[in-house]
Write an enzyme that holds these catalytic residues in place. Structure first.
Site, mmCIF file in Angstrom:
data_model
loop_
_atom_site.group_PDB
_atom_site.id
_atom_site.type_symbol
_atom_site.label_atom_id
_atom_site.label_comp_id
_atom_site.label_asym_id
_atom_site.label_seq_id
_atom_site.Cartn_x
_atom_site.Cartn_y
_atom_site.Cartn_z
ATOM 1 N N GLY A 354 0.428 -0.299 0.010
ATOM 2 C CA GLY A 354 -0.339 -0.145 0.071
ATOM 3 C C GLY A 354 0.619 0.973 -0.032
ATOM 4 N N THR A 355 -0.349 3.847 -0.374
ATOM 5 C CA THR A 355 0.550 5.314 -0.337
ATOM 6 C C THR A 355 -0.443 5.414 0.755
ATOM 7 O OG1 THR A 355 -1.381 4.529 -2.722
ATOM 8 C CG2 THR A 355 -1.120 6.711 -1.821
ATOM 9 N N VAL A 356 0.566 6.719 1.173
ATOM 10 C CA VAL A 356 1.120 7.642 2.475
ATOM 11 C C VAL A 356 -0.052 8.685 1.147
ATOM 12 C CG1 VAL A 356 2.605 6.983 3.408
ATOM 13 C CG2 VAL A 356 3.465 8.831 1.956
#
Length: 537
Positions: A354, A355-356
C-alpha cells in the site's frame, strides 16, 4: 462553509479536530507530521513542509511509499491552484508484444516487469524549485536524520511491515534479496516500538538533496538503478530515467453545492470522485445515515468507476475527453440511471453529447495536497542494492488488451489510483483533503466531501465516520461500525453487503486541513484508522 461545534461527537471515540493559526501538517505518521512542522518553524512554507513530510514518510512509513514511487500534488499559492503530475511512464522497450514473446499473458504484480519510471524524487525537486523557500538540502534533512540515526516503528506500520515480510518470503528469485537486506536485516520485520535504521536510504536522500534529484535520473543513482536492471535483463534503462520530467497540469473540477472540488486530471482516477459528486449534486440529502443517502452514493460510485475502468489512462491515449466525461449533459444522463435498487453498471458513451497522503498549510495562505505511493505496500519487492530505493510496481495496472484505452505501450503512463483532492469556495481556498488506499480513494473523497458540505461534520468527525467501499458488481464492504439497520436496508435494495473487520486495509486512511474563511484559523483532522497525527502551531 459551516462547520459544527468542535465538541460535537457524532461517532463514538471520535478525536477532536486540531485548531491552529500559523501552520499545520496532517499525515499518517506522527514523526513525519512533526518533521513538516519543524520545517515551517525554520522559515519554510507549506510547499517545503510537504516535501519534507513526503521524504520523511519514505523512511518512517516505507510500507506505503518509497523513493522509487510516484507522486501527485495540488498546490494553492497566491490565490491559484497548481497541479503536478509526477508519475512516470512505462520503459520505452516495454510493450505487449515484448511481454507476450517472453511468455507473459498478464503483467505480474512483483519483480521488474511492472516497474515504471519513478516520479517522486523529480516531483520533490520540481515543487521546491517552483514554490519552495528553503533549499532541498535543508528540507530533506529530517528524513535523512531518521534514516541515518533510526526511528521507532509505529504500530500500524509494524503490522503492515510484517504482512509484507510474509508476502515477500514466498517470492522466488535472487532479485528480491536486497529487499530483505534493507527492510528485514534481522530475518524478520521490525516490531512496534523498535528502532530501525535505513543508512543506505540516508545516503540516497542526501544525494537527491544535494543534486536536486538530478542524480536519480541523470547521475550516480541512475547508474545504480540501471546496473540492477541490467543484471536481470529488465526493460528499464538509463535513457528512460534521463528523459523523465514531471508535468505541471491544469487541475480539473466540478461544482458541488456552492463549492468547487478539484482533482488532478487523468492518468489519475480523481475524475471518478468528480463524476460521482456531480451526479449526487442533483439529489437532496437531509441526513447522512439513511439508506437513501448511502444507496445513491454507492450507485453513483459504481457508474463513475464503470467509466474510469474503460476510459481513464494517459490522456494522450483516451478515447474520450475529460470535458466529455464531466459534461452536465452526460452526467445528467448517468444520474438518471440511479434508481431505488442496486444494479450492475456498464460504462456510458460520453461522445453522445500500500500509498501515503499528507496535507500542509502555512500562515502565508499556501496549502498543499500531496500523495505518493509505491503501490501494494512495498511495490515491486525490489530494492536497488546499496541505495534503499524501493521500486514501485505501478505498471501492473496496464491492460494487456491492445484495444483497451489503458493498454500497455512504450512511454505511456498507466491508470493511476493515487489522487490528491482540494476544496474551494467563491474562489478562495477551503483546503486539501485526501484518502490513501487504491480504489478506495475516490470513494473516500466522495464520502468526506459529503460529510463536510452536506452534513456539516468537522474534519475529524468527517474522517471518523464509518465508511463503505464498493468492490465489484453489487458487492459493498462496510466497516463493523457501520449501522446494522442500514446494512439490512441496503441488502433489501439489492446490495450485497459484506462487513469487514479490517478498517486499516480496506477503507483508506485520510487527512483534512480546512481554513476558516472568516477567521483564517486552520482546522485539521487525521485518520483514526492508522498512526495519523496533526502537528500545528
Amino acid at each position: 462553509m459551516i462547520l459544527l461545534d468542535p465538541l460535537y461527537e457524532p461517532y463514538p471515540l471520535s478525536r477532536k479536530s486540531v485548531y491552529a493559526e500559523k501552520g499545520m501538517v496532517a499525515t499518517s505518521q506522527p514523526l513525519a507530521s512533526q518533521a513538516g512542522l519543524d520545517i515551517l518553524k525554520k522559515g519554510g512554507n507549506a510547499i517545503d513542509a510537504a516535501i519534507a513530510t513526503a521524504a520523511c514518510l519514505t523512511v518512517v512509513e516505507p510500507t506505503g511509499n518509497g523513493v522509487g514511487g510516484d507522486a501527485f500534488a495540488l498546490v494553492w499559492t497566491k490565490d491559484k491552484l497548481h497541479g503536478l503530475n509526477a508519475s512516470g511512464p512505462a520503459p520505452r522497450s516495454l510493450s505487449i508484444d515484448a511481454l507476450q514473446s517472453a511468455g507473459y499473458e498478464e503483467i505480474p504484480e512483483r519483480g521488474w516487469i511492472p516497474v515504471t519510471v519513478p516520479g517522486a524524487p523529480a516531483g520533490w525537486a520540481e515543487l521546491s524549485k517552483q514554490f519552495g523557500k528553503l533549499p532541498l538540502t535543508e528540507v530533506l534533512k529530517p528524513a535523512i536524520d531518521y534514516a541515518e540515526k533510526g526511528f521507532p516503528v509505529s504500530p500500524v506500520v509494524a503490522r503492515l511491515w510484517g504482512e509484507a515480510y510474509d508476502t515477500f518470503s514466498e517470492l522466488e528469485g535472487t532479485e528480491f534479496r536486497s529487499w530483505f537486506d534493507a527492510f528485514a536485516p534481522c530475518g524478520r520485520a521490525p516490531r512496534a516500538g523498535e528502532t530501525f535504521r535505513l543508512p543506505e536510504q540516508a545516503r540516497t536522500l542526501r544525494e537527491i538533496a544535494s543534486t536536486n534529484a538530478e542524480s536519480f535520473y541523470r547521475g550516480e543513482l541512475a547508474e545504480e538503478i540501471e546496473r540492477f536492471a541490467q543484471r536481470y535483463d529488465a526493460y528499464l534503462t538509463a535513457d528512460d530515467l534521463a528523459s523523465y520530467r514531471p508535468e505541471w497540469v491544469e487541475p480539473i473540477s466540478v461544482d458541488y453545492r456552492g463549492h468547487k472540488v478539484w482533482q488532478i486530471p487523468p492518468n489519475g482516477h480523481g475524475i471518478v470522485g468528480l463524476q460521482a459528486l456531480r451526479m449526487l449534486d442533483g439529489f437532496e440529502f437531509a441526513e447522512r445515515d439513511t439508506v437513501d443517502t448511502h444507496h445513491k452514493q454507492m450507485e453513483a460510485i459504481k457508474l463513475s468507476f464503470a467509466d474510469a475502468m474503460k476510459y481513464v489512462t494517459d490522456q494522450r491515449y483516451m478515447d474520450v475527453s475529460v470535458e466529455q466525461l464531466l459534461s452536465d449533459e452526460y452526467l445528467e444522463s448517468r444520474r438518471g440511471l440511479i434508481g431505488e435498487t442496486a444494479l450492475e453498471r456498464e460504462a456510458g458513451n460520453p461522445k453522445m453529447g500500500g500509498t501515503v497522503y499528507l496535507a500542509t498549510a502555512d500562515n502565508e495562505g499556501n496549502m498543499v495536497s500531496f500523495i505518493q505511493s509505491n503501490y501494494m505496500g512495498f511495490g515491486s519487492g525490489l530494492v536497488v542494492p546499496g541505495t534503499g530505493i524501493s521500486l514501485h510496481n505501478r505498471g501492473y495496472d496496464f491492460s494487456m488488451d491492445k484495444s483497451h484505452d489503458n493498454a500497455l505501450q512504450p512511454g505511456k503512463k498507466t491508470y493511476h489510483t493515487i489522487i490528491p483532492g482540494f476544496l474551494t469556495k467563491d474562489g478562495t481556498a477551503v483546503g486539501p483533503f485526501g484518502v490513501m488506499g487504491g480504489m478506495m480513494q475516490p470513494q473516500g473523497h466522495v464520502q468526506m466531501i459529503m460529510n463536510t458540505v452536506d452534513f456539516n461534520l468537522n474534519p475529524q468527525a468527517a474522517l471518523d465516520a464509518p465508511r463503505w467501499r464498493w468492490r465489484d458488481g453489487n458487492t459493498i464492504s462496510v466497516e463493523k461500525t457501520f449501522p446494522t439497520h442500514l446494512v439490512h436496508a441496503l441488502q433489501k435494495r439489492g446490495h450485497n453487503i459484506e462487513i469487514s473487520a479490517n478498517s486499516i486495509g480496506d477503507f483508506g486512511r485520510g487527512q483534512i486541513i480546512w481554513r476558516d474563511s472568516k477567521t483564517g484559523t486552520l482546522i485539521g483532522g487525521s485518520e483514526s484508522r492508522t498512526d495519523g497525527s496533526v502537528s500545528a502551531y
